[in-house]
Design an enzyme around this catalytic site. Structure first.
Site, PDB file in Angstrom:
ATOM      1  NE  ARG A  16      48.629  24.946  52.653  1.00  0.00           N
ATOM      2  CZ  ARG A  16      48.082  24.132  53.124  1.00  0.00           C
ATOM      3  NH1 ARG A  16      47.412  22.333  52.266  1.00  0.00           N
ATOM      4  NH2 ARG A  16      47.558  23.786  54.605  1.00  0.00           N
TER       5      ARG A  16
ATOM      6  CD  GLU B 256      47.857  22.222  66.277  1.00  0.00           C
ATOM      7  OE1 GLU B 256      47.261  21.722  65.437  1.00  0.00           O
ATOM      8  OE2 GLU B 256      47.519  23.637  66.337  1.00  0.00           O
TER       9      GLU B 256
END
Length: 177
Positions: A61, A98
């Protein structure tokens, strides 16, 4: 912070992609010509006097907002892609997420020593992706001017990750608490 009402073009999608997550859908902003024009102009105007020669957009994006910002600034655009997506010799940077690690690559000839580089993405969450992209820019002797995004998820404290990578500015159009 910009004066345009960007938030009215961002749709919250609860429990996507998993329960408890509120996905911030920016496709309505891209679908509206005036909102998209203002997005590009506000980001470009903020960095207009920084002498930007290249804009880097992380996959995928970052491409959608990075390319028009580069055009508005009269700069070149460099895609930072996942491994194996670029056809020529590349530089790579791996970074922690993460849930594991990831890697981004740019072509070896994309940034020349002294190029003034702005990193643009749609959203900055933890800051890991853009901080790694900034490290890659600096590793190849580019001058990192700063970071820009449409959405900054401030509750994930991305500025901490960016501060650890240097003192470059993060400019965001919308801050989500």
């Amino acid at each position: 912070m910009a004066s345009f009402d960007y938030e009215s073009y961002i749709t919250d999608i609860p429990d996507y992609p998993e329960p408890g997550v509120v996905f911030k859908d920016i496709t309505p902003l891209f679908a509206d010509a005036e909102a998209m024009r203002r997005t590009v102009k506000d980001i470009a105007d903020h960095f207009r006097d920084a002498g930007v020669t290249k804009v880097v957009g992380p996959e995928a994006r970052g491409f959608m907002i990075g390319v028009p910002v580069a055009l508005e600034l009269g700069a070149g655009f460099i895609p930072a892609r996942k491994p194996g997506k670029l056809p020529r010799e590349t530089y790579a940077v791996s970074y922690e997420l993460e849930y594991g690690t990831d890697t981004l690559e740019i072509h070896r000839d994309a940034i020349q020593p002294g190029d003034r580089v702005l990193i643009v993405d749609d959203l900055i969450a933890t800051g890991g992706t853009v901080a790694a992209t900034g490290k890659l820019v600096q590793d190849v002797s580019g001058v990192l001017v700063g970071y820009a995004c449409i959405l900054e998820l401030t509750f994930l404290e991305p500025r901490k990750a960016l501060a650890a990578a240097g003192d470059q500015e993060l400019y965001s159009l919308v801050k989500v608490q």
